[in-house]
Scaffold this active site. Structure first.
Site, PDB file in Angstrom:
ATOM      1  N   CYS A  20       9.779   1.548   3.359  1.00  0.00           N
ATOM      2  CA  CYS A  20      10.646   0.442   3.766  1.00  0.00           C
ATOM      3  C   CYS A  20      12.080   0.929   3.940  1.00  0.00           C
ATOM      4  O   CYS A  20      12.929   0.212   4.434  1.00  0.00           O
ATOM      5  CB  CYS A  20      10.592  -0.672   2.741  1.00  0.00           C
ATOM      6  SG  CYS A  20      11.237  -0.157   1.168  1.00  0.00           S
ATOM      7  N   GLU A  51       9.477  -3.630  13.074  1.00  0.00           N
ATOM      8  CA  GLU A  51       9.112  -2.576  12.121  1.00  0.00           C
ATOM      9  C   GLU A  51       7.870  -1.874  12.654  1.00  0.00           C
ATOM     10  O   GLU A  51       6.861  -2.527  12.916  1.00  0.00           O
ATOM     11  CB  GLU A  51       8.824  -3.194  10.752  1.00  0.00           C
ATOM     12  CG  GLU A  51       8.439  -2.159   9.728  1.00  0.00           C
ATOM     13  CD  GLU A  51       8.275  -2.741   8.321  1.00  0.00           C
ATOM     14  OE1 GLU A  51       7.657  -3.801   8.187  1.00  0.00           O
ATOM     15  OE2 GLU A  51       8.771  -2.114   7.379  1.00  0.00           O
ATOM     16  N   GLU A 109      -5.096  -3.886  -1.964  1.00  0.00           N
ATOM     17  CA  GLU A 109      -6.535  -3.609  -1.842  1.00  0.00           C
ATOM     18  C   GLU A 109      -6.791  -2.328  -1.045  1.00  0.00           C
ATOM     19  O   GLU A 109      -7.891  -1.783  -1.055  1.00  0.00           O
ATOM     20  CB  GLU A 109      -7.274  -4.801  -1.225  1.00  0.00           C
ATOM     21  CG  GLU A 109      -6.866  -5.183   0.191  1.00  0.00           C
ATOM     22  CD  GLU A 109      -5.634  -6.095   0.263  1.00  0.00           C
ATOM     23  OE1 GLU A 109      -4.711  -5.942  -0.560  1.00  0.00           O
ATOM     24  OE2 GLU A 109      -5.599  -6.962   1.160  1.00  0.00           O
ATOM     25  N   SER A 137       5.164  -6.981   3.434  1.00  0.00           N
ATOM     26  CA  SER A 137       5.729  -7.319   4.749  1.00  0.00           C
ATOM     27  C   SER A 137       6.527  -8.627   4.673  1.00  0.00           C
ATOM     28  O   SER A 137       6.295  -9.457   3.784  1.00  0.00           O
ATOM     29  CB  SER A 137       4.596  -7.471   5.759  1.00  0.00           C
ATOM     30  OG  SER A 137       3.754  -8.526   5.346  1.00  0.00           O
ATOM     31  N   PHE A 142       0.808  -1.233   0.000  1.00  0.00           N
ATOM     32  CA  PHE A 142       0.000   0.000   0.000  1.00  0.00           C
ATOM     33  C   PHE A 142       0.835   1.274   0.000  1.00  0.00           C
ATOM     34  O   PHE A 142       0.322   2.354  -0.303  1.00  0.00           O
ATOM     35  CB  PHE A 142      -0.942   0.009   1.223  1.00  0.00           C
ATOM     36  CG  PHE A 142      -0.268   0.392   2.515  1.00  0.00           C
ATOM     37  CD1 PHE A 142       0.031   1.726   2.801  1.00  0.00           C
ATOM     38  CD2 PHE A 142       0.099  -0.563   3.453  1.00  0.00           C
ATOM     39  CE1 PHE A 142       0.673   2.085   3.991  1.00  0.00           C
ATOM     40  CE2 PHE A 142       0.733  -0.212   4.641  1.00  0.00           C
ATOM     41  CZ  PHE A 142       1.024   1.119   4.905  1.00  0.00           C
ATOM     42  N   LYS A 175      -1.272  -7.287  -9.128  1.00  0.00           N
ATOM     43  CA  LYS A 175      -2.287  -7.367  -8.067  1.00  0.00           C
ATOM     44  C   LYS A 175      -2.010  -6.184  -7.140  1.00  0.00           C
ATOM     45  O   LYS A 175      -1.118  -6.234  -6.305  1.00  0.00           O
ATOM     46  CB  LYS A 175      -2.133  -8.697  -7.322  1.00  0.00           C
ATOM     47  CG  LYS A 175      -3.382  -9.195  -6.611  1.00  0.00           C
ATOM     48  CD  LYS A 175      -3.909  -8.294  -5.531  1.00  0.00           C
ATOM     49  CE  LYS A 175      -3.141  -8.401  -4.233  1.00  0.00           C
ATOM     50  NZ  LYS A 175      -3.637  -7.417  -3.218  1.00  0.00           N
TER      51      LYS A 175
END
Ligand code: NAD
Length: 485
Positions: free
Chosen positions: A282, A376, A177, A227, A150, A174
């Site tokens: 990240c 994280e 969402e 992740s 995301f 993909k």
């Protein structure tokens, strides 16, 4: 609902998903209901793979110099639509408009690199004995998939789209969402740039469709960014189906600050690294290790952090669950004895009461055993630990299972080199808060920040998106049998 319910993009057309499962897409900035995203099923994926397979017949045979013409036009269209794409990115992700503009500018840079691919994949040719030559060619794999997170609705898709497609593959993406809208706009621009139907497809969905991608016999390779928990699952499942897979995971990036670091510059870099994109990068600085007395630098970091204003130069975090999780980390550290010097908990932005904001947070006196030191956080939070020596700082960095980035702030070249050599991270910086390599250098971490061989961008991605054909060719008419016959 601001936009109509999203559709998949298959064979060059936006089409309804066969599934009636769906999710709402909410803007993190102010809580507006933006749209609904379908959670596609196997029938949708089968259609996308069939379309992509058919398109591959022609696309893979199109010379690369012709294929990249699409990306020259796509780059131009990204430039033309920069403001509009940035606005969409901010709306669905919650980042500031300046950060979204930088994200689209990075998409342009990634596309420029793809335009240069003909120069990089010329292959090799050598006359290995009289009249006999060996030659290598980079051959596309077929239908490939890209599963994205995301935090960069446009940039991470563009880590994979231009290179994979320019190298002759057909790609099914993909989207996350949580931020599924930008990808549809990219599909429109790719089409306008001349990409034939089926070469690029979008299948929306959640973990169910990710599993389907990993299992589908028509898909040759899977790239994943997200992740570490999911990167592991995807890597295991895709490779157990004998697919090529590159899965980038999470991160816990350490900044090591020496007492001789330039205070103002260091403080600005630390604050910007930990808070940029609301800490949802990240490559964000998440832990800082001060070596010796760095109190004067920490004071300045707090000053810089206080200049970061939620809703102005600090965007929202992705959703309510994320805000709660980040705030819980801060509370737990405080309960365990850490000192919260700048506290971003309980942040509300006037006029955007339904937005999910966490203010910049500086936590000092963190010890290596605390969760904020190890895990994280993915929010605008920096956890500061203290050591007496560089080796102790390196031991903390090395002990962390991730390995995306590490940076050192110092004026001493010898110390910088010592840390570059010993940091257990794929991307290392000196006096740089976010050491993202720019094109043509490749992006990719080590350890639990990446599973698989190679990197996702730059020159190193060529090996991932292609296979090498080795030909041995004899053109002279000499008879006689030898070991090459
Ligand atoms: P995520 O792992 O939750 O989701 C990533 C993708 O995986 C999404 O498309 C999602 O639909 C899918 N997914 C989620 N759960 C799944 C499951 N159980 N099985 C199969 N698929 C599943 O990640 P996110 O929250 O979207 O993104 C944030 C994470 O991504 C952070 O950990 C961040 O560090 C990481 N990230 C890493 C890099 C990198 O280069 N290493 C870059 C960007 C983001």
């Amino acid at each position: 609902m601001k936009y109509p319910r999203l559709k998949n993009f298959i064979n060059g057309n936006f089409i309804e998903s066969a599934s009636d499962r769906k999710l709402e897409v909410i803007s993190p900035g102010d809580g507006t209901l933006l749209t609904e995203v379908p959670l596609s099923d196997a029938a949708d994926l089968n259609d996308a793979v069939s379309g992509a397979k058919a398109a591959f017949q022609h696309w893979s045979k199109t010379p690369i110099k012709e294929r990249v013409q699409v990306f020259f036009k796509y780059k131009y269209l990204l430039e033309q639509h920069l403001q509009e794409l940035a606005a969409l990115c901010s709306e669905e992700n919650g980042k500031t408009i300046g950060e979204s503009i930088a994200e689209i500018e990075k998409c342009i840079e990634l596309t420029e690199f793809a335009c240069s691919l003909p120069q990089l994949v010329t292959g090799e040719l050598l006359e290995v004995s009289r009249g006999v030559e060996c030659r290598t060619e980079h051959v596309p794999l077929g239908v490939v998939a890209s599963i994205v997170p995301f935090n960069f609705p446009s940039m991470v898709p563009n880590w994979t789209i231009p290179n994979a497609i320019a190298l002759g593959n057909c790609m099914i993406i993909k989207p996350s969402e949580k931020v599924p809208i930008s990808c549809g706009r990219l599909a429109e621009l790719l089409t306008e740039a001349g990409l034939p139907p089926g070469v690029f497809s979008i299948v929306h969905g959640d973990e169910e469709i990710v599993g389907g991608i990993c299992d589908h016999p028509g898909i040759e390779a899977v790239s994943f960014v997200g992740s570490t928990r999911v990167a592991r699952l995807v890597y295991q499942r895709a490779t157990s189906n004998y697919k090529r897979c590159l899965a980038l995971g999470g991160a816990k990036n350490h900044l090591m600050v020496m007492p001789d670091a330039i205070p103002g510059m260091t403080a600005q870099n630390v604050a910007a690294s930990m808070s940029g994109c609301a800490g949802q990068r990240c490559m964000a600085a998440s832990a800082m290790v001060g070596v010796g007395n760095v109190d004067h630098i920490i004071e300045k970091i707090c000053e810089e952090a206080r200049k970061i204003i939620p809703g102005e130069n600090l965007g929202a975090v992705i959703n309510k669950a994320s805000k709660e999780r980040i705030e819980q980390y801060i509370t737990e550290a405080e309960e365990q004895g850490a000192k919260v010097l700048v506290d971003g908990r309980g942040t509300k932005v006037e006029g955007k009461e339904n937005g999910t904001y966490v203010g910049p947070t500086v936590i000092d006196r963190v010890t290596p055993g605390m969760s904020v030191a190890k895990e994280e956080i993915f929010g605008p939070v920096i956890s500061i630990m203290r050591t007496n020596t560089v080796d102790e700082a390196l031991a903390i960095e090395n002990a962390n299972p991730y390995g995306n980035a590490a940076s050192v702030f110092t004026q001493n070249g010898g110390v910088a080199r010592y840390i570059i050599e010993r940091a257990s991270a794929g991307m290392v910086g000196v006096n740089v808060g976010v050491p993202v390599p720019r094109e043509p250098f490749s992006f990719g971490g080590w350890n639990e920040s990446k599973f698989g061989v190679g990197d996702i961008t730059g020159k190193s991605s060529i090996e991932f998106w292609t296979k090498l054909k080795k030909s041995t060719i004899k053109w002279n008419a000499e008879a006689g049998v030898n070991w090459m016959s």
